[in-house]
Write a protein that holds these residues in place. Structure first.
Motif, PDB file in Angstrom:
ATOM      1  N   TYR A   8       0.521  -0.722   0.301  1.00 59.39           N
ATOM      2  CA  TYR A   8       0.058   0.077  -0.224  1.00 59.39           C
ATOM      3  C   TYR A   8       0.531   0.887  -0.323  1.00 59.39           C
ATOM      4  CZ  TYR A   8      -3.795   3.187   1.514  1.00 59.39           C
ATOM      5  OH  TYR A   8      -4.745   4.423   1.463  1.00 59.39           O
ATOM      6  N   VAL A   9       0.638   2.089  -0.908  1.00 57.91           N
ATOM      7  CA  VAL A   9       1.269   2.962  -0.952  1.00 57.91           C
ATOM      8  C   VAL A   9       0.857   4.754  -0.789  1.00 57.91           C
ATOM      9  CG1 VAL A   9       2.596   4.928  -2.870  1.00 57.91           C
ATOM     10  CG2 VAL A   9       2.254   2.250  -3.448  1.00 57.91           C
ATOM     11  N   ILE A  10       1.203   5.603   0.444  1.00 59.71           N
ATOM     12  CA  ILE A  10       1.208   6.034   0.989  1.00 59.71           C
ATOM     13  C   ILE A  10       2.142   7.245   0.659  1.00 59.71           C
ATOM     14  CG2 ILE A  10       1.379   7.641   2.996  1.00 59.71           C
ATOM     15  CD1 ILE A  10       0.145   5.027   4.689  1.00 59.71           C
ATOM     16  N   TYR A  11       1.791   8.318   0.003  1.00 62.19           N
ATOM     17  CA  TYR A  11       2.515   9.509  -0.755  1.00 62.19           C
ATOM     18  C   TYR A  11       1.169  10.708  -0.002  1.00 62.19           C
ATOM     19  CZ  TYR A  11      -0.842   9.741  -3.874  1.00 62.19           C
ATOM     20  OH  TYR A  11      -2.151   8.974  -4.819  1.00 62.19           O
ATOM     21  N   PRO A  12       2.998  12.190  -0.523  1.00 65.67           N
ATOM     22  CA  PRO A  12       1.619  13.539  -0.066  1.00 65.67           C
ATOM     23  C   PRO A  12       0.587  13.193  -1.583  1.00 65.67           C
ATOM     24  CG  PRO A  12       4.239  14.111  -0.637  1.00 65.67           C
ATOM     25  CD  PRO A  12       3.860  12.096  -0.385  1.00 65.67           C
ATOM     26  N   ARG A  13      -0.556  13.639  -1.084  1.00 64.87           N
ATOM     27  CA  ARG A  13      -1.497  14.384  -3.250  1.00 64.87           C
ATOM     28  C   ARG A  13      -1.261  15.613  -2.382  1.00 64.87           C
ATOM     29  NH1 ARG A  13      -3.270   9.268  -0.996  1.00 64.87           N
ATOM     30  NH2 ARG A  13      -4.332  10.236   0.963  1.00 64.87           N
ATOM     31  N   CYS A  38       8.556  -5.993 -12.384  1.00 69.80           N
ATOM     32  CA  CYS A  38       8.805  -7.285 -11.327  1.00 69.80           C
ATOM     33  C   CYS A  38       7.551  -7.861 -10.777  1.00 69.80           C
ATOM     34  CB  CYS A  38       9.235  -6.470 -10.155  1.00 69.80           C
ATOM     35  SG  CYS A  38      11.209  -5.838 -10.749  1.00 69.80           S
ATOM     36  N   GLY A  39       6.491  -7.414 -10.903  1.00 71.22           N
ATOM     37  CA  GLY A  39       5.104  -8.326 -11.068  1.00 71.22           C
ATOM     38  C   GLY A  39       5.034  -8.314  -9.762  1.00 71.22           C
ATOM     39  N   TYR A  40       4.535  -7.338  -9.078  1.00 72.99           N
ATOM     40  CA  TYR A  40       4.490  -6.709  -7.437  1.00 72.99           C
ATOM     41  C   TYR A  40       2.970  -6.083  -7.797  1.00 72.99           C
ATOM     42  CZ  TYR A  40       8.510  -7.808  -5.054  1.00 72.99           C
ATOM     43  OH  TYR A  40       9.905  -8.137  -4.608  1.00 72.99           O
ATOM     44  N   THR A  41       2.017  -6.943  -6.699  1.00 70.84           N
ATOM     45  CA  THR A  41       0.631  -4.801  -6.861  1.00 70.84           C
ATOM     46  C   THR A  41       0.515  -4.495  -5.603  1.00 70.84           C
ATOM     47  OG1 THR A  41      -0.412  -7.763  -7.921  1.00 70.84           O
ATOM     48  CG2 THR A  41      -2.183  -5.913  -6.799  1.00 70.84           C
ATOM     49  N   LEU A  42       0.417  -2.895  -6.772  1.00 72.76           N
ATOM     50  CA  LEU A  42       0.623  -1.860  -5.551  1.00 72.76           C
ATOM     51  C   LEU A  42      -0.898  -1.925  -5.381  1.00 72.76           C
ATOM     52  CD1 LEU A  42       3.104  -0.528  -7.249  1.00 72.76           C
ATOM     53  CD2 LEU A  42       3.565  -1.858  -5.102  1.00 72.76           C
ATOM     54  N   CYS A  43      -0.966  -1.108  -4.786  1.00 70.98           N
ATOM     55  CA  CYS A  43      -2.542  -0.450  -3.925  1.00 70.98           C
ATOM     56  C   CYS A  43      -2.241   1.443  -3.728  1.00 70.98           C
ATOM     57  CB  CYS A  43      -3.551  -0.885  -2.509  1.00 70.98           C
ATOM     58  SG  CYS A  43      -4.794  -0.263  -2.608  1.00 70.98           S
ATOM     59  N   ILE A  44      -2.574   2.061  -4.675  1.00 66.66           N
ATOM     60  CA  ILE A  44      -2.537   3.184  -4.528  1.00 66.66           C
ATOM     61  C   ILE A  44      -3.683   4.009  -5.020  1.00 66.66           C
ATOM     62  CG2 ILE A  44      -1.733   4.949  -6.176  1.00 66.66           C
ATOM     63  CD1 ILE A  44       0.316   3.351  -7.676  1.00 66.66           C
ATOM     64  N   TYR A  45      -4.254   4.671  -3.829  1.00 61.81           N
ATOM     65  CA  TYR A  45      -5.067   5.913  -3.302  1.00 61.81           C
ATOM     66  C   TYR A  45      -5.706   6.671  -4.366  1.00 61.81           C
ATOM     67  CZ  TYR A  45      -8.940   8.185  -0.749  1.00 61.81           C
ATOM     68  OH  TYR A  45      -9.927   9.299  -1.117  1.00 61.81           O
ATOM     69  N   GLY A  46      -6.344   6.465  -4.395  1.00 67.81           N
ATOM     70  CA  GLY A  46      -6.750   7.037  -5.950  1.00 67.81           C
ATOM     71  C   GLY A  46      -7.581   6.656  -7.073  1.00 67.81           C
ATOM     72  N   ARG A  47      -6.028   5.563  -7.570  1.00 69.38           N
ATOM     73  CA  ARG A  47      -6.040   4.821  -8.535  1.00 69.38           C
ATOM     74  C   ARG A  47      -6.573   3.746  -8.094  1.00 69.38           C
ATOM     75  NH1 ARG A  47      -0.873   1.221 -10.765  1.00 69.38           N
ATOM     76  NH2 ARG A  47      -1.488  -0.273  -8.362  1.00 69.38           N
ATOM     77  N   GLU A  53     -16.837   5.753  -2.337  1.00 67.36           N
ATOM     78  CA  GLU A  53     -16.633   4.754  -0.934  1.00 67.36           C
ATOM     79  C   GLU A  53     -15.983   5.497   0.281  1.00 67.36           C
ATOM     80  OE1 GLU A  53     -13.526   0.747  -0.848  1.00 67.36           O
ATOM     81  OE2 GLU A  53     -13.111   2.919  -2.446  1.00 67.36           O
ATOM     82  N   ASP A  54     -16.635   5.214   0.784  1.00 71.51           N
ATOM     83  CA  ASP A  54     -15.749   6.002   2.274  1.00 71.51           C
ATOM     84  C   ASP A  54     -14.410   5.376   2.260  1.00 71.51           C
ATOM     85  OD1 ASP A  54     -16.059   6.958   5.043  1.00 71.51           O
ATOM     86  OD2 ASP A  54     -15.623   4.501   5.518  1.00 71.51           O
ATOM     87  N   LYS A  55     -13.791   7.429   2.872  1.00 69.69           N
ATOM     88  CA  LYS A  55     -12.244   7.366   2.467  1.00 69.69           C
ATOM     89  C   LYS A  55     -11.592   6.109   3.884  1.00 69.69           C
ATOM     90  CE  LYS A  55      -8.305  10.671   2.181  1.00 69.69           C
ATOM     91  NZ  LYS A  55      -8.433  12.098   2.540  1.00 69.69           N
ATOM     92  N   ALA A  56     -12.052   6.290   4.420  1.00 71.82           N
ATOM     93  CA  ALA A  56     -11.276   5.818   5.814  1.00 71.82           C
ATOM     94  C   ALA A  56     -11.335   4.496   5.947  1.00 71.82           C
ATOM     95  CB  ALA A  56     -12.115   6.029   7.008  1.00 71.82           C
ATOM     96  N   ASN A  57     -12.704   4.223   5.213  1.00 72.97           N
ATOM     97  CA  ASN A  57     -12.957   2.657   5.440  1.00 72.97           C
ATOM     98  C   ASN A  57     -12.012   1.679   4.285  1.00 72.97           C
ATOM     99  OD1 ASN A  57     -13.777   0.375   6.260  1.00 72.97           O
ATOM    100  ND2 ASN A  57     -15.778   0.659   5.150  1.00 72.97           N
ATOM    101  N   ALA A  58     -11.761   2.717   3.220  1.00 68.28           N
ATOM    102  CA  ALA A  58     -10.856   2.384   2.020  1.00 68.28           C
ATOM    103  C   ALA A  58      -9.843   1.414   2.862  1.00 68.28           C
ATOM    104  CB  ALA A  58     -11.441   2.862   1.029  1.00 68.28           C
ATOM    105  N   ILE A  59      -8.891   2.897   3.092  1.00 65.40           N
ATOM    106  CA  ILE A  59      -7.733   3.267   4.019  1.00 65.40           C
ATOM    107  C   ILE A  59      -7.184   2.521   4.505  1.00 65.40           C
ATOM    108  CG2 ILE A  59      -6.088   4.308   4.943  1.00 65.40           C
ATOM    109  CD1 ILE A  59      -7.478   6.848   4.385  1.00 65.40           C
ATOM    110  N   GLU A  60      -8.409   1.688   5.526  1.00 66.13           N
ATOM    111  CA  GLU A  60      -8.438   1.099   6.853  1.00 66.13           C
ATOM    112  C   GLU A  60      -8.419  -0.512   5.721  1.00 66.13           C
ATOM    113  OE1 GLU A  60      -9.892  -0.194  10.861  1.00 66.13           O
ATOM    114  OE2 GLU A  60     -10.277   1.516   9.985  1.00 66.13           O
ATOM    115  N   LYS A  61      -9.002  -1.477   5.215  1.00 65.64           N
ATOM    116  CA  LYS A  61      -9.053  -2.061   4.727  1.00 65.64           C
ATOM    117  C   LYS A  61      -7.876  -2.384   3.639  1.00 65.64           C
ATOM    118  CE  LYS A  61     -14.816  -2.654   3.737  1.00 65.64           C
ATOM    119  NZ  LYS A  61     -15.608  -2.886   2.382  1.00 65.64           N
ATOM    120  N   ARG A  62      -7.421  -1.397   2.308  1.00 68.16           N
ATOM    121  CA  ARG A  62      -6.666  -1.762   1.961  1.00 68.16           C
ATOM    122  C   ARG A  62      -5.113  -1.902   2.547  1.00 68.16           C
ATOM    123  NH1 ARG A  62     -10.565  -0.034  -0.592  1.00 68.16           N
ATOM    124  NH2 ARG A  62     -11.162  -0.590  -2.887  1.00 68.16           N
TER     125      ARG A  62
END
Length: 162
Positions: A8-13, A38-47, A53-62
């Protein structure tokens, strides 16, 4: 292990109208190297979140469905209040529940770390950061560069089906 994402990727938006390098890095360079090459699976907020979707819930689940947490350290991150929730949940999972490994990517010179929150300073002291210096090279998107080798070292082992 029930995880869907390798990281999961956290970055300043940015709120500016023009895209900045960190967003270009997150949406273009990281997926190109880590997912395509490299074959990894990333989760990027926004993408990888859905409109409405409820932002807080989405972040926590992912975050809970991710094996690693990648935090891009920038000066903007220190002064970015909307990342507080992302970071709070992510660092809680990493430090308190101890089930998510954190990878810190230092995207620009940070100087001393005293302005970072205490939990980030603890992780830096314990494991250090991977420093981005690729803008000075000819091929910043080479998966064989020192930077990407360091990142892959901290990522989970991928099992590619043949």
């Amino acid at each position: 292990d029930g995880k869907i994402y390798d990281a999961y990727v956290i970055y300043p938006r940015s709120h500016a109208s023009e895209a900045n390098f960190v967003e270009y890095f997150v949406y273009q360079i990281m997926p190109d190297i880590l997912e395509n090459k490299c074959g990894y699976t990333l989760c990027i907020y926004g993408r990888d979140t859905y409109p409405g979707e409820d932002k807080a819930n989405a972040i926590e689940k992912r975050i809970q469905k991710s094996r690693r947490l990648i935090i891009l350290l920038t000066q903007q991150l220190i002064n970015c209040p909307e990342l507080a929730y992302d970071q709070h949940i992510a660092l809680y999972n990493a430090l308190i529940q101890n089930n998510t490994k954190v990878i810190l990517l230092e995207m620009e010179k940070m100087g001393a770390y005293e302005n970072l929150q205490e939990s980030l300073r603890y992780i830096i002291k314990r494991q250090g950061t991977v420093k981005w210096k690729e803008q000075h090279t000819v091929h910043p998107q080479s998966s064989n560069s020192k930077f990407w080798k360091h990142v892959r070292y901290h990522m989970p082992v991928t099992f590619k089906s043949s």
